[in-house]
Scaffold this active site. Sequence first.
Site, short mmCIF file in Angstrom:
data_model
loop_
_atom_site.label_atom_id
_atom_site.label_comp_id
_atom_site.label_asym_id
_atom_site.label_seq_id
_atom_site.Cartn_x
_atom_site.Cartn_y
_atom_site.Cartn_z
N HIS A 357 0.79 -1.24 0.00
CA HIS A 357 0.00 0.00 0.00
C HIS A 357 0.81 1.27 0.00
CE1 HIS A 357 -4.26 -1.12 0.46
NE2 HIS A 357 -3.76 -2.26 0.90
N LYS A 544 -9.30 14.04 3.75
CA LYS A 544 -8.40 12.88 3.81
C LYS A 544 -7.54 13.04 5.05
CE LYS A 544 -6.81 14.06 -0.35
NZ LYS A 544 -6.76 12.84 -1.13
N ARG A 545 -6.83 11.98 5.45
CA ARG A 545 -5.95 12.12 6.60
C ARG A 545 -4.97 13.26 6.40
NH1 ARG A 545 -5.66 8.18 10.68
NH2 ARG A 545 -4.45 9.86 11.60
N THR A 652 -8.43 6.73 -2.95
CA THR A 652 -9.77 6.26 -3.33
C THR A 652 -10.77 7.39 -3.19
OG1 THR A 652 -9.99 5.40 -1.08
CG2 THR A 652 -9.47 3.80 -2.83
C1 LIG Z 1 -12.22 7.22 1.07
C2 LIG Z 1 -11.83 7.60 2.42
C3 LIG Z 1 -10.50 7.87 2.73
C4 LIG Z 1 -9.39 7.83 1.69
O1 LIG Z 1 -9.24 9.10 1.14
P1 LIG Z 1 -7.96 9.48 0.26
O2 LIG Z 1 -8.32 10.82 -0.28
O3 LIG Z 1 -7.86 8.46 -0.81
O4 LIG Z 1 -6.81 9.52 1.18
C5 LIG Z 1 -10.17 8.23 4.02
N1 LIG Z 1 -11.11 8.34 4.97
C6 LIG Z 1 -12.40 8.10 4.71
C7 LIG Z 1 -13.39 8.24 5.81
C8 LIG Z 1 -12.81 7.71 3.44
O5 LIG Z 1 -14.10 7.46 3.21
#
Ligand SMILES: *Cc1c(COP(=O)(O)O)cnc(C)c1O
Length: 806
Positions: A357, A544-545, A652
């Site tokens: 990952h 996102k994080r 994602t």
């Molecule tokens: C989809 C999702 C992520 C992933 O987001 P990225 O932008 O790909 O880092 C993280 N947290 C939650 C709650 C999500 O639904």
Amino acid sequence: MVRITKQEFKEMFNSKIYSIYAHSINEATNEQLQIVLSSVIKDIIAKYWVDNRLSTNKEVYYFSIEFLIGRQLKSNLLNLQIEEVIKEGLEDMGIDLDDLICAEKDPALGNGGLGRLAACFLDSMASLNISGHGYGIRYKYGLFEQKFINGYQVEVPDNWLLHEQYSWESIRPNKAVVVKFGGEVYLEEDNGRLKAKHHGYIPVMAMPYDIPIIGYDNDFINTLRLFKAEILNRDFGINTLYANTFTGSYEQALKYKYYTEEISQVLYPNDSNHAGKLLRLKQEYFLVSSGIQDIINKYRKNKFDILDFPKHIAIHINDTHPTLCIPELMRILLDEEGLSWEEAFDITKNTISYTNHTIMAEAMEKWPVDMMKELLPRIYMIIEEINKRYVEYLNHKYNDNEKIRRMSIICDNNINMANLSIIGSYSVNGVAKLHTEILKKEVLSDFYEDDPGKFNNKTNGIAHRRWLISCNEDLSNLITEHIGNIWKKDTEELKRLEDYKENRNFLKKLECIKIKNKTKLANFIAEEYGICINPESIYDVQIKRLHAYKRQLLNVLHILHLYHELLENPELDIVPRTFIFGAKAAPGYHLAKCIIKLINSVAEKINNDKSINNKIKVVFIENYGVSLAEKIIPSTDVSEQISTATKEASGTGNMKFMMNGAITLATLDGANVEIYDQVGEENIVIFGLKASQVLNYNKYGGYSSLDLYNSNFKIKRVVDDLVNGFIPNISKEGRVIYDSLITYNDEYFVLRDFENYIEAQSKIDTLYRDKEKWSKMCLINIANSGIFSSDRTISEYAKDIWFRGC
Ligand SMILES: *Cc1c(COP(=O)(O)O)cnc(C)c1O
């Protein structure tokens, strides 16, 4: 077909509320009603949710240290196709289904993308009639709840298991297993062969809690089995202790109780950072040993030949956290099944497949040899033997000590979990085309050259049922009105929407749905934060994080840039913008927490500055998680996917936005590259360094952020804002961020991409002015998002990995 009439449902519901709470509907809270409804649904599905263990089909087991499943009620009703009946039945009883949907706790048993991916995969496996089950940990406390106090992140425990129960789970005490920690292992002569004997270990009971994973419109139900760590005898008492270490006093007994329960107490809040903790290693082995023992127990009941194991069982490890599956399966095959080393290794290697990952060095798991030896003595012996034999093989094949060091499992007194995963499995995959290429050519090139056939790509995907059908009902209905229903099971059908790209009426409808969703979000933000935002403004979203590589900093520096432009020229003609953030930072990640404080302080200043006439607003939504994502994504115009090229393996979130008709503003990183390939350059806005350029800088140097700062007025202006008092209350945090950019030469090329990002943002402004054209871009994005359904991803895993050759 799961069938139920309104009348039957109402009767079940009524009797259930009395049996659970001994009171009537009128006295119940929404939380209680939701629990009752979940319990009724579990009864409805009971006969479809049989233990399908005696099935002769090959079964897949997906091991993941995180599962971010989100609320289940709406998605279960959708997949069972009984939403209408239930809604009407509840209405008759004076209950609003939507209230119950919102009353459900959202279990935060994951950090971000990795855990959410695991949840989407479960949904797709069930929907594609694949017997595929998840194994995870039932953490008592999930990811912390985030609160902002004076703009700082404050972490509060996430007590999702209030009253010790979760409405969708069923405890299975008859399936509990024992996991052994510590002690000593002796090899003893037994019938002419050496047998491992484990003494003085600490036994921990793994209690399974099952959650049904319901397929879409197919009566197919899989299981997510989460293990809770408990003392061996639930009737806790001194006499019942088995562990030598803890026998004796009541105090010792308490210590034992603490030792066991600690294991499933809390989810590690680190995302993509290696948590170098003994407790984390305990968690990893606890998950793996519970799951593997559970699989073996079922397998023995089936009475299949153990040598046929890989014909019946596929085990997938989501990143390296469950890598101990390899030595644990070896242990059982050797010590319990009495197989030879060659037989056991052959079976293991043909059963296990691995997904990588990340390429970030700090996220590569390594465990000190001494820690492994002491906590898991038998597992360590097996790892040592796998390593010894592998190094022999390498020595035979290559005459290159450096290469052998890089490839061995044990090196410098550390155990390299990625190497163990590759060596002990038959398939290694990356999660987007670019990521897999980087694995093959850079990070894992030695292994790729040694065995190229083992490597493959599986671009991530998302469950379109949750991320479109359920979270954006108006859009989903509009699509169905025009192209029919088939797309819900085959998202490639979405392509037919392209027939409407010149249809002004359709484009207008698309625009209206977005405005409606944006108005809903504006109401939510007004209620929660007292901030008034304009649904006619561009909703520019980064959720996102929080991590330096994801570059929320680049986003906020651009906001500061725009702000300066507006201050200098209040008449500046820009389309009003609302910048929306959502992000948790790992509690120990100082820089990330400083960036949160910066964004909150910038928001405070800008939102209260009347002179800029509400042209820009900044909202940082607290406690980002799955439920908030479901609210925010359908209302987004611009999807910020601005990581430093090479760093985001796939992403994602990018796919969720695209599917809901947002325009992606992105670097060519992770799956953004494939979004670009799908929609073409007119329907996405790309900027910044390419992966090859970043790799070049990393190898040969040549970047100086200080030179850029000194030569570029726009850069200097916003960087100086961090330390000159322009933004109130960030003197400490501003300095930390300033140092990361200037003193430490801007590891993530924020300033290098800044000028380019400003141009890209200004292009967004221009594009948005032509509403019809914008709407057409949205349509093309939706129409080409089908490939990012996790149904496509899972079909590929099934065909190329789990069922290859079947
Ligand atoms: C989809 C999702 C992520 C992933 O987001 P990225 O932008 O790909 O880092 C993280 N947290 C939650 C709650 C999500 O639904």
